[in-house]
Design a protein around this motif. Structure first.
Motif, PDB file in Angstrom:
ATOM      1  N   PHE A  21      -2.803   0.113 -12.394  1.00  0.00           N
ATOM      2  CA  PHE A  21      -3.279   1.481 -12.165  1.00  0.00           C
ATOM      3  C   PHE A  21      -2.963   1.934 -10.737  1.00  0.00           C
ATOM      4  CE2 PHE A  21      -6.657   4.322 -10.669  1.00  0.00           C
ATOM      5  CZ  PHE A  21      -6.452   5.395 -11.523  1.00  0.00           C
TER       6      PHE A  21
ATOM      7  N   THR B 115       0.802   2.510 -10.266  1.00  0.00           N
ATOM      8  CA  THR B 115       1.244   3.723 -10.958  1.00  0.00           C
ATOM      9  C   THR B 115       0.843   4.967 -10.179  1.00  0.00           C
ATOM     10  OG1 THR B 115       1.091   2.568 -13.075  1.00  0.00           O
ATOM     11  CG2 THR B 115       1.156   4.964 -13.139  1.00  0.00           C
TER      12      THR B 115
ATOM     13  N   SER C  97       1.593  -5.181 -15.513  1.00  0.00           N
ATOM     14  CA  SER C  97       1.443  -4.736 -16.901  1.00  0.00           C
ATOM     15  C   SER C  97       1.397  -5.946 -17.840  1.00  0.00           C
ATOM     16  CB  SER C  97       2.567  -3.779 -17.298  1.00  0.00           C
ATOM     17  OG  SER C  97       3.826  -4.412 -17.279  1.00  0.00           O
TER      18      SER C  97
END
Length: 189
Positions: free
Chosen positions: A27, A30, A68
Motif C-alpha cells: 500500500f 503504491t 504483493s
C-alpha cells in the motif's frame, strides 16, 4: 484484535505477519508511486526518482513485486490454515500460487500503464501529407502561416508555398515538405 492473534498457532502468526507487513508495504509503495517516488534504493542507498517510468517501476524482484507476493501469500495461507483447516504444506503451496498470481497480475497492470504513457514530443515529419488552412497569407518567395493538425493537435506553423501562387487566408492546403527550421512547404488543394 489481540484476541485473534492469541488464537493463532505459531505458523499462522507467521502467515499473518507476512500478510500485514506485505500489505502495508504494498500500500505504501503504491501510494508513493502515484506521487512520483519509486521507493527503490540504488546500490549507494540513494532513492531513485523515476517519475512514473513504468518499465523500471515494476520488476519481479522489485519492492512492489515482493510485497504483493508476501501480502497474498500470507492472506491465502492464513485463510486456508485458520478457516479451512488445510494442512500447512497445502496452505503454503496455495499461498505461494496466490502470491505468484498476484505478482503476474500486478506486472500486467504496470505494463498496461506503460502503454498509456506518451512523451508529447511534436514530430514535424508527421505533418507531411496533412491538410489544413492558410492562417496568414502566403505570397511567392515569402512566408506566411498555416493551421494544420499534427498528432491530434491543431497548431499554427510558418509556411511557404510550393508553387508561385498566392495563398489567401482560409484556403485549404496540404503539407508537401518540412524544411529545416520546421517551415512547412504547402500547396493549394
Amino acid at each position: 484484535m489481540s484476541h485473534f492473534f492469541e488464537t493463532l498457532s505459531t505458523v499462522e502468526k507467521i502467515y499473518a505477519a507476512f500478510a500485514l507487513l506485505g500489505g502495508f508495504l504494498f500500500f505504501l509503495r503504491t501510494v508513493l508511486m502515484f506521487f512520483g517516488h519509486s521507493g527503490d534504493a540504488d546500490i549507494n542507498g540513494d532513492v531513485s526518482d523515476l517519475h512514473g517510468d513504468a518499465d523500471a517501476g515494476f520488476k519481479i524482484l522489485s519492492l512492489q513485486g515482493l510485497t504483493s507476493f508476501f501480502m497474498m501469500f500470507g492472506l491465502v495461507a492464513l485463510t486456508l490454515s485458520k478457516q479451512s483447516g488445510v494442512a500447512h504444506v497445502w496452505a503454503i503451496l496455495w499461498g505461494m500460487a496466490a502470491g505468484l498470481f498476484t505478482v503476474w497480475i500486478t506486472g500486467l497492470l504496470f505494463l498496461g500503464m506503460k502503454k498509456l504513457r506518451s512523451d508529447g514530443t511534436l514530430r514535424m515529419e508527421n505533418a507531411m501529407g496533412q491538410e489544413g488552412e492558410v492562417y496568414l497569407n502566403i505570397a511567392p518567395g515569402k512566408s506566411g502561416q498555416v493551421r494544420v493538425s499534427v498528432q491530434g493537435q491543431l497548431r499554427v506553423f510558418d509556411a511557404v508555398t510550393a508553387n508561385d501562387v498566392v495563398l489567401k487566408t482560409g484556403e485549404r492546403i496540404r503539407v508537401v515538405q518540412v524544411t529545416e527550421g520546421n517551415v512547412l512547404v504547402v500547396e493549394k488543394i
